[in-house]
Design a protein around this motif. Structure first.
Motif, mmCIF file in Angstrom:
data_model
loop_
_atom_site.group_PDB
_atom_site.id
_atom_site.type_symbol
_atom_site.label_atom_id
_atom_site.label_comp_id
_atom_site.label_asym_id
_atom_site.label_seq_id
_atom_site.Cartn_x
_atom_site.Cartn_y
_atom_site.Cartn_z
ATOM 1 N N ASP A 1 9.146 -5.271 0.962
ATOM 2 C CA ASP A 1 9.193 -4.201 1.961
ATOM 3 C C ASP A 1 8.943 -4.756 3.368
ATOM 4 O O ASP A 1 9.600 -4.338 4.331
ATOM 5 N N LEU A 2 8.001 -5.673 3.486
ATOM 6 C CA LEU A 2 7.734 -6.298 4.787
ATOM 7 C C LEU A 2 8.974 -7.055 5.275
ATOM 8 O O LEU A 2 9.384 -6.914 6.433
ATOM 9 N N ALA A 3 9.573 -7.823 4.369
ATOM 10 C CA ALA A 3 10.781 -8.598 4.736
ATOM 11 C C ALA A 3 11.914 -7.670 5.157
ATOM 12 O O ALA A 3 12.644 -7.959 6.114
ATOM 13 N N ALA A 4 12.046 -6.536 4.461
ATOM 14 C CA ALA A 4 13.104 -5.582 4.789
ATOM 15 C C ALA A 4 12.919 -4.992 6.184
ATOM 16 O O ALA A 4 13.885 -4.540 6.806
ATOM 17 N N HIS A 5 11.662 -4.997 6.650
ATOM 18 C CA HIS A 5 11.362 -4.511 7.999
ATOM 19 C C HIS A 5 11.247 -5.672 8.991
ATOM 20 O O HIS A 5 10.717 -5.505 10.091
ATOM 21 N N GLY A 6 11.735 -6.838 8.596
ATOM 22 C CA GLY A 6 11.746 -7.976 9.501
ATOM 23 C C GLY A 6 10.436 -8.711 9.640
ATOM 24 O O GLY A 6 10.282 -9.543 10.541
ATOM 25 N N MET B 1 19.724 -0.071 11.278
ATOM 26 C CA MET B 1 18.920 -1.154 11.850
ATOM 27 C C MET B 1 17.484 -0.663 12.060
ATOM 28 O O MET B 1 17.256 0.336 12.730
ATOM 29 N N THR B 2 16.527 -1.348 11.446
ATOM 30 C CA THR B 2 15.126 -0.980 11.567
ATOM 31 C C THR B 2 14.576 -1.416 12.925
ATOM 32 O O THR B 2 14.918 -2.487 13.418
ATOM 33 N N SER B 3 13.716 -0.569 13.516
ATOM 34 C CA SER B 3 13.071 -0.953 14.769
ATOM 35 C C SER B 3 12.180 -2.164 14.535
ATOM 36 O O SER B 3 11.625 -2.337 13.448
ATOM 37 N N GLU B 4 12.038 -2.988 15.571
ATOM 38 C CA GLU B 4 11.148 -4.147 15.458
ATOM 39 C C GLU B 4 9.728 -3.671 15.169
ATOM 40 O O GLU B 4 9.206 -2.774 15.834
ATOM 41 N N ILE B 5 9.097 -4.258 14.157
ATOM 42 C CA ILE B 5 7.731 -3.883 13.787
ATOM 43 C C ILE B 5 6.742 -4.707 14.615
ATOM 44 O O ILE B 5 6.739 -5.932 14.569
ATOM 45 N N ARG B 6 5.916 -3.987 15.375
ATOM 46 C CA ARG B 6 4.908 -4.647 16.208
ATOM 47 C C ARG B 6 3.490 -4.351 15.734
ATOM 48 O O ARG B 6 2.544 -5.015 16.161
ATOM 49 N N GLU C 1 2.907 2.092 19.073
ATOM 50 C CA GLU C 1 4.174 2.771 19.307
ATOM 51 C C GLU C 1 4.697 3.197 17.934
ATOM 52 O O GLU C 1 5.043 2.328 17.118
ATOM 53 N N PRO C 2 4.738 4.495 17.642
ATOM 54 C CA PRO C 2 5.097 4.958 16.296
ATOM 55 C C PRO C 2 6.365 4.321 15.731
ATOM 56 O O PRO C 2 6.386 3.892 14.575
ATOM 57 N N ALA C 3 7.419 4.224 16.530
ATOM 58 C CA ALA C 3 8.693 3.677 16.036
ATOM 59 C C ALA C 3 8.602 2.201 15.673
ATOM 60 O O ALA C 3 9.429 1.688 14.920
ATOM 61 N N HIS C 4 7.580 1.526 16.195
ATOM 62 C CA HIS C 4 7.393 0.094 15.937
ATOM 63 C C HIS C 4 6.189 -0.166 15.030
ATOM 64 O O HIS C 4 5.651 -1.274 15.003
ATOM 65 N N THR C 5 5.774 0.878 14.306
ATOM 66 C CA THR C 5 4.607 0.795 13.425
ATOM 67 C C THR C 5 5.049 0.880 11.964
ATOM 68 O O THR C 5 5.905 1.693 11.615
ATOM 69 N N LEU C 6 4.464 0.049 11.115
ATOM 70 C CA LEU C 6 4.717 0.094 9.664
ATOM 71 C C LEU C 6 3.415 0.378 8.940
ATOM 72 O O LEU C 6 2.426 -0.348 9.103
ATOM 73 N N PHE C 7 3.422 1.426 8.119
ATOM 74 C CA PHE C 7 2.231 1.868 7.376
ATOM 75 C C PHE C 7 2.408 1.567 5.899
ATOM 76 O O PHE C 7 3.487 1.768 5.336
ATOM 77 N N ILE C 8 1.324 1.123 5.252
ATOM 78 C CA ILE C 8 1.328 0.763 3.829
ATOM 79 C C ILE C 8 0.274 1.605 3.122
ATOM 80 O O ILE C 8 -0.918 1.521 3.437
ATOM 81 N N ASP C 9 0.677 2.434 2.157
ATOM 82 C CA ASP C 9 -0.247 3.327 1.453
ATOM 83 C C ASP C 9 0.216 3.498 0.009
ATOM 84 O O ASP C 9 1.408 3.384 -0.278
ATOM 85 N N ASP C 10 -0.728 3.801 -0.875
ATOM 86 C CA ASP C 10 -0.401 3.960 -2.302
ATOM 87 C C ASP C 10 -0.054 5.403 -2.665
ATOM 88 O O ASP C 10 0.266 5.689 -3.824
ATOM 89 N N SER C 11 -0.133 6.320 -1.691
ATOM 90 C CA SER C 11 0.128 7.731 -1.961
ATOM 91 C C SER C 11 1.440 8.181 -1.328
ATOM 92 O O SER C 11 1.648 7.997 -0.123
ATOM 93 N N ASP C 12 2.310 8.794 -2.131
ATOM 94 C CA ASP C 12 3.579 9.324 -1.618
ATOM 95 C C ASP C 12 3.354 10.305 -0.468
ATOM 96 O O ASP C 12 4.070 10.283 0.529
ATOM 97 N N LYS C 13 2.345 11.189 -0.628
ATOM 98 C CA LYS C 13 2.076 12.198 0.399
ATOM 99 C C LYS C 13 1.668 11.547 1.720
ATOM 100 O O LYS C 13 2.083 11.990 2.797
ATOM 101 N N ASN C 14 0.869 10.490 1.631
ATOM 102 C CA ASN C 14 0.400 9.825 2.853
ATOM 103 C C ASN C 14 1.520 9.032 3.521
ATOM 104 O O ASN C 14 1.578 8.943 4.750
ATOM 105 N N VAL C 15 2.395 8.462 2.713
ATOM 106 C CA VAL C 15 3.572 7.767 3.250
ATOM 107 C C VAL C 15 4.464 8.768 3.983
ATOM 108 O O VAL C 15 4.925 8.517 5.104
ATOM 109 N N GLU C 16 4.675 9.926 3.367
ATOM 110 C CA GLU C 16 5.510 10.959 3.991
ATOM 111 C C GLU C 16 4.866 11.467 5.276
ATOM 112 O O GLU C 16 5.551 11.712 6.276
#
Length: 204
Positions: free
Chosen positions: A196-201, A1-6, A160-175
């Motif tokens: 991806d947005l829908a998958a995170h609610g 279950m993904t944390s709620e994205i705020r 709040e990190p657990a409720h944050t969703l980041f979008i980037d074109d670089s694998d390293k930056n995503v990691e």
């Protein structure tokens, strides 16, 4: 279950606006082999990333001109013709960001960008002023994927990190974002981003 994205955080280059140094240099160095040599040996990615970390262009140019005086004009052309490298916005990505903001979502931006070229980008692309704010690597002296820049962004914008969703074109930056406790997705196009947005609610 993904944390709620705020909180939703966008990278900028190659997510919201196009970036390609080849655009002006294909005209300045028409020979492909010579152009590839120039980017591999003179105006390299590693050289350019230091401007993203905060190094002044004057210093950056002087370092290269000392080693490659015969290429002075081409070295100075990188900053001079930078506006050509950001040739267009990704209209569908921008529309997604605008829709999230209009829907009341908390949207910010985190980017590896030289401080002065980011000011220029804001004039070229006014939609960069729509999110609540931005962390620009060249202004804070940190670059992705250093965990410290994600942590600074979280502190500065009250995320709040657990409720944050980041979008980037670089694998390293995503990691890097994931190591900082964020949710993160790799941007390869708008259809995947919507999924991806829908998958995170987060539905548009």
């Amino acid at each position: 279950m993904t944390s709620e994205i705020r909180h939703i955080v966008f990278d900028i280059g190659r997510v919201l606006i196009h970036y390609d140094p080849q655009i002006p240099y294909s005209r300045l160095i028409p020979d492909e082999a010579q152009r590839n040599w120039f980017f591999a040996n003179v105006c390299t990615h590693d050289w350019n990333i230091e401007q993203d970390r905060g190094r002044a262009w004057e210093e950056a140019e002087a370092l290269l001109i000392a080693d490659y005086p015969q290429h002075e004009e081409l070295i100075r052309a990188f900053r001079k013709h930078w506006h050509e490298m950001v040739s267009h916005a990704y209209a569908e990505s921008v529309a997604i960001m605008e829709a999230l903001i209009e829907d009341g979502r908390d949207v910010t931006m985190l980017t590896n960008f030289a401080a002065d070229t980011f000011k220029q980008a804001r004039k070229l692309y006014p939609f960069l002023d729509l999110p609540r704010g931005v962390t620009v690597s060249g202004e804070v002296g940190l670059i992705k994927p250093d965990p410290a820049i994600y942590e600074k962004h979280s502190r500065d914008f009250g995320l709040e990190p657990a409720h944050t969703l980041f979008i980037d074109d670089s694998d390293k930056n995503v990691e890097g974002a994931r190591l900082a406790g964020w949710n993160a997705v790799l941007f390869t196009g708008t259809e995947k981003l919507k999924n991806d947005l829908a998958a995170h609610g987060v539905r548009l």
